[in-house]
Design a protein around this motif. Sequence first.
Motif, short mmCIF file in Angstrom:
data_model
loop_
_atom_site.label_atom_id
_atom_site.label_comp_id
_atom_site.label_asym_id
_atom_site.label_seq_id
_atom_site.Cartn_x
_atom_site.Cartn_y
_atom_site.Cartn_z
N LEU A 139 -10.30 4.54 2.78
CA LEU A 139 -9.90 5.76 2.29
C LEU A 139 -11.00 6.57 1.79
N ARG A 140 -11.51 6.02 0.51
CA ARG A 140 -12.76 6.70 -0.17
C ARG A 140 -13.75 7.06 0.63
N ALA A 141 -14.43 5.88 1.59
CA ALA A 141 -15.61 6.15 2.22
C ALA A 141 -15.00 7.40 3.41
N VAL A 142 -13.99 7.46 4.11
CA VAL A 142 -13.74 8.42 5.01
C VAL A 142 -13.67 9.76 4.45
N THR A 143 -13.01 9.61 3.18
CA THR A 143 -12.81 10.98 2.61
C THR A 143 -14.31 11.77 2.10
N ASP A 144 -15.19 10.74 1.63
CA ASP A 144 -16.41 11.19 1.28
C ASP A 144 -17.38 11.45 2.49
N GLY A 145 -17.06 10.67 3.54
CA GLY A 145 -17.92 11.05 4.76
C GLY A 145 -17.66 12.25 5.49
N SER A 190 0.84 -1.13 -0.01
CA SER A 190 -0.09 0.06 -0.02
C SER A 190 0.69 1.23 0.18
N PHE A 191 1.81 1.34 0.86
CA PHE A 191 2.39 2.93 1.08
C PHE A 191 3.45 3.03 -0.13
N GLU A 192 3.94 2.11 -0.78
CA GLU A 192 4.40 2.21 -2.04
C GLU A 192 4.07 2.25 -3.17
N ASP A 193 2.69 2.35 -3.08
CA ASP A 193 1.82 2.32 -4.14
C ASP A 193 1.36 3.78 -4.65
N GLU A 194 1.35 4.42 -5.76
CA GLU A 194 1.10 5.71 -5.98
C GLU A 194 -0.31 6.11 -5.97
N ALA A 195 -1.43 5.14 -6.28
CA ALA A 195 -2.82 5.34 -6.06
C ALA A 195 -3.08 5.63 -4.59
N LEU A 247 -4.50 -3.99 7.17
CA LEU A 247 -5.47 -3.83 5.85
C LEU A 247 -4.83 -4.14 4.45
N PRO A 248 -5.54 -5.13 3.71
CA PRO A 248 -4.70 -5.29 2.52
C PRO A 248 -5.13 -4.01 1.57
N ARG A 249 -4.65 -3.85 0.51
CA ARG A 249 -4.77 -2.83 -0.32
C ARG A 249 -6.07 -2.38 -0.67
N PRO A 250 -6.96 -3.49 -1.26
CA PRO A 250 -8.21 -3.22 -1.57
C PRO A 250 -9.02 -2.72 -0.64
N GLN A 251 -8.99 -3.10 0.68
CA GLN A 251 -9.80 -2.73 1.92
C GLN A 251 -9.35 -1.34 2.46
#
Length: 668
Positions: free
Chosen positions: A132-138, A60-65, A123-127
Amino acid sequence: MPNRLATSTSPYLQQHRDNPVDWWEWGPEAFAEARRRDVPIFLSVGYAACHWCHVMAHESFEDEAVGGALDAGFVAIKVDREERPDVDAVYMQVTTAMTGHGGWPMTCLLTPEGEPFWAGTYLPRPQLMQLLRAVTDGWAQDPQRLREGGARIVAALEEAAAAAPTAGSAPPLVEDDLAAAVAQLAREYDHQWGGFGGAPKFPPSMVLAFLLRHHGRTGDPSALRIARDTCEAIARSGTYDQLDGGFARYAVDRAWVVPHFEKMLYDNALLLGVYADLARLDMGSRPWAERVVRETVDWLLKDLWTEQAAFASSLDADTDGVEGLTYVWTPDQLCQALGDEDGQRAAELLGVTPSGTFEHGTSTLQLRQDPQDPAWWRSVRERLQLHRTLRPQPGRDDKVVTAWNGLLIASLAHAGWVFEEPDWVDVAARCARFVLDTHVVDGRLRRSSRHGTVGAALGVAEDYGNLADGLLALHRATGDRAWLEEAGTLLASALDLFGQPDGTFSATGIDAERLVLTPRGEGDNAEPGGASSLALAVLRHGAQAADASHLDLAASALQAMAPIARQAPRFAGWALVAAEELAAGPLLVTLSPLPGSAEGPGAGADDRIGALDPLGTAARRGPTGVLVVDGDVALTSTGGVRTATVCRGTTCDLPTTAADALPSVPGG
């Protein structure tokens, strides 16, 4: 391009310096940035030797997305739990309360004020991306709802802390409680494989230290049996490094076959003391227990000793991203290293099977029985050690943690005294000198250093307690009162910083950063808690310095730990060690310098080796938990014969030259 972590003194944070994440270190600047941007905080806590921390970093942390999502919607903070145990303790309390379990890597989402509204571990990357998306939206749609959730969590934990027993509300620990703790441990004991509970299984070092002291005071054979059998089971297993020495952090199975391969300084420091005490207490165990001590000391000096004359924190579980790569073998690999005949013989001795006991057909090395030909085994071990050095090696976290070096100073000084190895005592003294000279800044102890540069994090209670205990062990091993005075100075500061009006100790100092919750440290887990480490150091200082007020203070502090010691003795091992020593008196034996040696602090260590020294021999074979100051120049010889005094609490006997006047194990 390196991020802010590039200048950190933490090797764990340095591992993330090139992530595509705009990491911040924990501090007011990061929280100010979150308030300025009005975004939540993504808190990631781990440590350098952690296998799953590495997995999450690579995934995850080495992933650009992932980096883009974190930078867009959060202020990302990375914390080394070994540098900031206070931050780790607070949010681990939250994580455990919210999920029912804890561990590392720990992931928490916080408001800009630090209040947690979500907590978890790996947390695996998909989860992670989904979260992150859910909390950003929330947060964009209704930040107040998340803020209120964080406030409710903090309020609930504060309420639970307020309802906990207070100092003085529980009766003090008495001898019946200590016997009851042994009985409860016996019920939880794994009679087949040693230790307690199922998988994963951690070496219960502090509980073993308590059991040895209980046997030493009472003669209880069950306490010795549990400690001895557990120590032997671990020493013959894959959790102990049969080639280099040293213990892995824990086993993933009941039988100790497969370890989680990281080697931590605190585990090895604590276990070193346990095996040294078992070797002096139980002559039947001495051959293998002494072997473990000597091999572990050799490994500590080879792999964890730093250029600054102190000890590094850990070795990684992974090598080149593969867990256990350095340590596991196949039968073919043994034959390649040793030749077919010796390789097949070694595979049978060490439990290396064609199917493997670990992964991908590899096996850990176990020594379930002693080899019939010790000379052959020494040759095989040396050849396998050499072959293993040609493999890639695990990374080392080379920061110097005060508390853990304090534990090692104590164990190494003690083991050096037990086995009459003055070089070990000298190494412990050099380490103590470095920590005192480098980690004390303007009178305040700091938590850690790296490459001789001290970190900014303030020392917590365990740093003061464990370091003071190491200095007291040096006083006992050398007779040099300068170490006693250093310990007294350190403890005086500790009482000012951590002492509470009710006689207890806080986990952090009065000058520490205020967190959303107060760190709690009343129990012992993988290492001694702050309160118990200070209680034990204050108790031993009270005995060695003849300070009755410190004996009283230790008793008050232990009373506050009585509820957990009664309810869950497996998580109060260090407190029970202190309670056992207090129940014994505490007992202090002071020996005069050996006649004929140079009359000075620490003198006579070399001269004692092989000398006719019945008092010294009796003291070394005495009960675990009896404090022995060896070579105090304030005590003079009588007619050219070595003398000893025995003190129980505040009452001392007349000097004696009789070895049978020294304390012994009841019925021994």
